[in-house]
Design an enzyme around this catalytic site. Sequence first.
Site, PDB file in Angstrom:
ATOM      1  N   TYR A 141       0.824  -1.160   0.063  1.00 21.19           N
ATOM      2  CA  TYR A 141       0.082  -0.177  -0.072  1.00 21.19           C
ATOM      3  C   TYR A 141       0.745   1.301  -0.073  1.00 21.19           C
ATOM      4  O   TYR A 141       0.526   2.126  -0.353  1.00 21.19           O
ATOM      5  CB  TYR A 141      -0.986  -0.048   1.155  1.00 21.19           C
ATOM      6  CG  TYR A 141      -1.959  -0.986   1.178  1.00 21.19           C
ATOM      7  CD1 TYR A 141      -1.781  -2.384   1.023  1.00 21.19           C
ATOM      8  CD2 TYR A 141      -3.430  -0.672   1.075  1.00 21.19           C
ATOM      9  CE1 TYR A 141      -2.705  -3.287   1.078  1.00 21.19           C
ATOM     10  CE2 TYR A 141      -4.294  -1.574   1.023  1.00 21.19           C
ATOM     11  CZ  TYR A 141      -4.021  -2.785   0.934  1.00 21.19           C
ATOM     12  OH  TYR A 141      -5.009  -3.766   1.082  1.00 21.19           O
ATOM     13  N   LYS A 189       4.332 -15.251   2.715  1.00 17.60           N
ATOM     14  CA  LYS A 189       4.185 -16.076   1.517  1.00 17.60           C
ATOM     15  C   LYS A 189       5.643 -16.378   1.207  1.00 17.60           C
ATOM     16  O   LYS A 189       6.396 -16.092   0.361  1.00 17.60           O
ATOM     17  CB  LYS A 189       3.677 -15.211   0.458  1.00 17.60           C
ATOM     18  CG  LYS A 189       3.401 -16.038  -0.937  1.00 17.60           C
ATOM     19  CD  LYS A 189       2.704 -17.184  -0.952  1.00 17.60           C
ATOM     20  CE  LYS A 189       2.599 -17.906  -2.194  1.00 17.60           C
ATOM     21  NZ  LYS A 189       1.870 -19.255  -2.498  1.00 17.60           N
ATOM     22  N   ASP A 221      -1.997 -18.486   1.214  1.00 18.10           N
ATOM     23  CA  ASP A 221      -2.786 -19.151   0.498  1.00 18.10           C
ATOM     24  C   ASP A 221      -3.513 -20.270   1.301  1.00 18.10           C
ATOM     25  O   ASP A 221      -4.735 -20.431   1.494  1.00 18.10           O
ATOM     26  CB  ASP A 221      -2.319 -19.684  -1.053  1.00 18.10           C
ATOM     27  CG  ASP A 221      -0.912 -20.030  -0.587  1.00 18.10           C
ATOM     28  OD1 ASP A 221      -0.291 -20.141   0.341  1.00 18.10           O
ATOM     29  OD2 ASP A 221      -0.552 -20.938  -1.514  1.00 18.10           O
ATOM     30  N   ASP A 245      -5.669  -7.249   5.044  1.00 21.56           N
ATOM     31  CA  ASP A 245      -7.060  -6.718   4.509  1.00 21.56           C
ATOM     32  C   ASP A 245      -7.791  -7.938   4.250  1.00 21.56           C
ATOM     33  O   ASP A 245      -9.195  -7.971   4.310  1.00 21.56           O
ATOM     34  CB  ASP A 245      -6.444  -5.781   3.586  1.00 21.56           C
ATOM     35  CG  ASP A 245      -7.546  -5.027   2.845  1.00 21.56           C
ATOM     36  OD1 ASP A 245      -8.656  -4.953   3.724  1.00 21.56           O
ATOM     37  OD2 ASP A 245      -7.423  -4.222   1.975  1.00 21.56           O
ATOM     38  N   ASP A 249     -11.408  -9.401   6.348  1.00 18.76           N
ATOM     39  CA  ASP A 249     -12.426  -9.536   5.639  1.00 18.76           C
ATOM     40  C   ASP A 249     -13.248 -10.991   5.645  1.00 18.76           C
ATOM     41  O   ASP A 249     -14.486 -11.202   5.824  1.00 18.76           O
ATOM     42  CB  ASP A 249     -12.615  -8.962   4.202  1.00 18.76           C
ATOM     43  CG  ASP A 249     -13.095  -7.383   4.455  1.00 18.76           C
ATOM     44  OD1 ASP A 249     -12.773  -6.903   5.432  1.00 18.76           O
ATOM     45  OD2 ASP A 249     -13.505  -6.758   3.605  1.00 18.76           O
TER      46      ASP A 249
END
Length: 367
Positions: A141, A189, A221, A245, A249
Amino acid sequence: MKLRIAILAGDGIGPEVTHEAVNILKAVAEFGGHDFQFREALLGGVAITAEGTPIPQSTIDICLDSDAVLLGAVGDNKFNHLSPDKRPESGLLQIRQVLGGFANLRPSIAYPALAENSPLRPEVTKGADILFVRELLGGLYFGAPRWWNKETNEAINTMRYTKAEVERVAHVAFKLAQGRRKKLTSVDKANVLEVSQLWRATVDELKSQYPDVTVEHQLVDSMAMHLMNIPRNFDVVLTENLFGDILSDESGVITGSLGMLPSATIGGKVNLYEPVHGSAPDIAGQGKANPLGAILTAAMVLRHSAGLEREAQAIEAAVAHVLEAGHRTADIARGNTAANVTTTQMGKLVHQALTETLDRHDSMHAV
Ligand code: NAD
């Protein structure tokens, strides 16, 4: 104790749910003899209407001069014609930047009384109680370079972290795990990304400082899958910005309604507390908004800015109690339990359950 709280109720259902959250904080103050001071300030569409800007300087000054900031929600369709930097939501982005919190905390709890509200089967969500700790100021970001070259049809963003940035958010997660079930799942990751290898090595280095906390690493993942398969396996989940993020959610479905989710952003100049939902213009002003997300956010204020853990737990127990008793706003009505309370009624029911819990606790101590 003394606590100065800036109240940014904002737009739409923001003022409705914030009013109920503040009432709950006032009840705690009255009961415990605490001096909680509330100062209201404008943010979002209401600030544009009153002062021509989504974030007046007076709002920034009040927030920086407070111990905690409690925000409702911002966003009003009537300002959609404005450029993004002038819309209500830009006030929210700016206040987050000004306050500077780097650790975003989002609990995902499966309330037994709401088991039917989740799209997941009750036997899957049963017992789930997860706290996400998402790094908020780094990663894709904010990393540079970032650009979109429309001539060459090429775009770039940069995932970048320093060891110090990982350490500070990891310390927050380790400490929170110590106060919970002592398990930390760090998400990365690392099989592909060097940034994730730094992340994993840094978390591993800190382990020896928290010998009572069990650490596991999950690739993002497979984490996305495990979260939906066996959510009860997770306690504190630590992630970088983008992964957090998405996963926080995703885990919202464990609780089953956006109106139930609280959040806190800590580590900056002043902690910022806000329910996860937006201003919900479709139901604003109708008494339909669920205030429980905002009320649970008030519990986080007490836990993280006032050290009042017992009172925070009493609020959470009061929320669970009113749900068990079958009280429902429209967003959490399902099956045999229809919507049967307004925003204000729900707030009053939690208030009543809270004072009963605090009274009971007090009389137990007096014995
Ligand atoms: P939203 O969260 O406002 O609403 C999504 C859906 O959930 C709507 O159907 C709404 O009625 C319902 N809902 C949300 N909160 C609820 C509650 N407490 N009780 C009952 N139902 C609830 O998201 P949206 O519709 O995408 O956005 C509306 C406005 O809010 C936009 O202007 C958006 O930019 C803004 N927004 C603000 C924030 C924030 O202030 N933190 C977050 C998200 C969106």
